[in-house]
Design an enzyme around this catalytic site. Structure first.
Site, PDB file in Angstrom:
ATOM      1  N   THR A 100       0.871  -1.173   0.000  1.00 15.33           N
ATOM      2  CA  THR A 100       0.000   0.000   0.000  1.00 15.33           C
ATOM      3  C   THR A 100       0.907   1.222   0.000  1.00 15.33           C
ATOM      4  OG1 THR A 100      -0.160   0.072   2.409  1.00 15.33           O
ATOM      5  CG2 THR A 100      -1.914  -1.099   1.233  1.00 15.33           C
ATOM      6  N   SER A 101       0.354   2.337  -0.417  1.00 16.40           N
ATOM      7  CA  SER A 101       1.146   3.564  -0.538  1.00 16.40           C
ATOM      8  C   SER A 101       1.385   4.257   0.789  1.00 16.40           C
ATOM      9  CB  SER A 101       0.457   4.541  -1.481  1.00 16.40           C
ATOM     10  OG  SER A 101       0.367   3.968  -2.756  1.00 16.40           O
TER      11      SER A 101
END
Length: 191
Positions: free
Chosen positions: A8-9
């Site tokens: 995930t970012s």
């Protein structure tokens, strides 16, 4: 062996990361590599690099979605080339794509191209919107945070604090610290 990779970012996307982990384990992955880092910052994607090092002939790297793995078609092809060179394959769960087959390789390349095309169109629209807003005098851009802290940067530097530590303390980039220090030095030299 099925090797899973999840990303995930941001740290705020905990649920997304848990969902990816659940799906990868459900797909039969025996080893997982998980990280929270932007796709743009390829150098920081240590878990992906470790996963690609770990993979052996006959293994399959499994991801839940294409955008969790690659930021562009070029990057996707680079990852795919690494896997192919090791005799491994790539499986993308939400697309049903498996590169152990010629059809899977073709589908992945086409879908990667479409994804990159969509992103370029989105960025073009964004640039057009910004240009329109600037023309109307409504767009000011991002606030120059480092310039606003120039006094603090110079003060800390004169106290003997290094550039990296200054950046860390003030929450700005190292390059910004050095750029401001360089500008101040040039001004002092000119005076």
């Amino acid at each position: 062996m099925l090797v899973g990779y999840a990303r995930t970012s941001t740290l705020d996307q905990k649920a997304g990361l848990e969902g990816q982990e659940r799906d990868l384990l459900g797909a039969g992955c025996e080893r997982l590599f998980i990280e929270q880092v932007s796709s743009v910052d390829v150098a920081a994607r240590e878990e992906l690099a470790e996963a690609l090092t770990f993979i052996r002939a006959g293994d399959t790297l499994v991801v839940t979605k294409l955008d969790r793995l690659a930021r562009s078609v070029a990057h996707l092809l680079e990852v795919l080339d690494t896997l192919t060179g090791k005799g491994a394959a790539l499986r993308i769960l939400n697309m049903g794509v498996d590169t152990s087959t010629p059809t899977g390789k073709l589908m992945l390349t086409v879908l990667g191209g479409v994804a990159e095309f969509e992103r370029e169109i989105m960025l073009e629209r964004q640039r057009e919107g910004i240009a329109k807003a600037k023309a109307a005098g409504k767009y000011k851009g991002r606030r120059a945070t480092a310039r606003a802290k120039a006094g603090d940067i110079v003060k800390l530097h004169r106290e003997g604090v290094g550039g990296t530590e200054i950046a860390k303390r003030l929450g700005i980039g190292r390059a910004s610290v050095y750029r401001i220090l360089d500008e101040v030095k040039k001004e002092e030299d000119a005076a």
